[in-house]
Design an enzyme around this catalytic site. Sequence first.
Site, mmCIF file in Angstrom:
data_model
loop_
_atom_site.group_PDB
_atom_site.id
_atom_site.type_symbol
_atom_site.label_atom_id
_atom_site.label_comp_id
_atom_site.label_asym_id
_atom_site.label_seq_id
_atom_site.Cartn_x
_atom_site.Cartn_y
_atom_site.Cartn_z
ATOM 1 N N ASP A 217 -50.861 101.041 -40.255
ATOM 2 C CA ASP A 217 -50.807 101.288 -41.696
ATOM 3 C C ASP A 217 -49.813 100.359 -42.390
ATOM 4 O O ASP A 217 -49.602 100.457 -43.593
ATOM 5 C CB ASP A 217 -50.437 102.755 -41.963
ATOM 6 C CG ASP A 217 -50.709 103.184 -43.402
ATOM 7 O OD1 ASP A 217 -51.666 102.664 -43.994
ATOM 8 O OD2 ASP A 217 -49.955 104.028 -43.921
ATOM 9 N N SER A 241 -52.738 104.840 -49.900
ATOM 10 C CA SER A 241 -53.871 104.794 -48.978
ATOM 11 C C SER A 241 -54.830 105.928 -49.312
ATOM 12 O O SER A 241 -54.410 107.069 -49.522
ATOM 13 C CB SER A 241 -53.380 104.942 -47.529
ATOM 14 O OG SER A 241 -52.483 103.912 -47.195
ATOM 15 N N GLN A 291 -59.362 100.057 -44.090
ATOM 16 C CA GLN A 291 -58.683 100.980 -45.004
ATOM 17 C C GLN A 291 -59.039 100.627 -46.448
ATOM 18 O O GLN A 291 -59.081 99.458 -46.818
ATOM 19 C CB GLN A 291 -57.164 100.901 -44.835
ATOM 20 C CG GLN A 291 -56.394 101.874 -45.719
ATOM 21 C CD GLN A 291 -54.884 101.670 -45.606
ATOM 22 O OE1 GLN A 291 -54.316 100.853 -46.327
ATOM 23 N NE2 GLN A 291 -54.241 102.391 -44.706
#
Length: 300
Positions: A217, A241, A291
């Site tokens: 991430d 996110s 993502q």
Amino acid sequence: MSEAETAEWTPPPPEELAANLVRLLDVEEIDTDLYRGARMPGGKGRVFGGQVIAQALQAAQRSTEGKDAHSLHCYFMRAGDEQFPIVFRVVRDFEGKSFANRRVIALQRGQPILNMIASFQTPEEGLNHQDTMPDVPGPETLKTETELRREAVNDIPEKFRTFFLRRTSPIDIRPLYPRSWFTPVKREPVNRSWFRVVAPIGDDPALHRAVLAYASDMALMATSMMPHGVNWTTPGMQSASLDHALWLHGPVRADEWMLYATDSPWAGHGRGMNRGSIFSQDGRLIASVAQEGLIRLRAP
């Protein structure tokens, strides 16, 4: 913070940073298929999304034997709050001979903040091929983010200087294309960074997968902002996110160097799409990542 104060400050040793990360991801079983995640020591504000992903994966892994995690798909619903622990409820949706599925709900104060579905597989051999790792300089030739922050001390606004110069991380990140945190410029949506845990963390494969999920991430959502010359410090920028998917292709050693190659094929409607490939230093494709993030720019 003055240059003298910066020079006098001593960061925690790497072994301590790595041990703190291991403790952070060691979820506590409080009942059958119910776990509690540790809080980041000294954490303030919003919980780092990679922490929630990694702890949720650890909860799923604790409920599974004989099979290894090979993929996970997450949706973020609410920002986590560093003031409270996170509780993870595991649902065993499927248990087959070769595959198993686990659904994990991460909760804070009774409200879900993340949903994850993770898939597990009994190890087996099969047909194989992979993309080639980009030809880039090795990590030993690059500066750490800590060194880059110190070099940029005069560009850091006074109100952020202490935070930026004393920020420590259990993940050593060495970017090939160092960015400016406060004066970003437009560039192609492609990024490359080497990373690893700052010290050895033992040989538990489940832990290494969780640490990779944690680090996946990092340095990802920013890729979709690069063509627009903005980042999270830009006045009026709202970023978060929205979802996160990770596919694990083979054994992981999170305390050895890995290359994170990211790109962004699209952005629009306040969202940015990001993709990543993670390679071992010897060129093996370890994982693939995708993502979508919120990148909403409002008038300051």
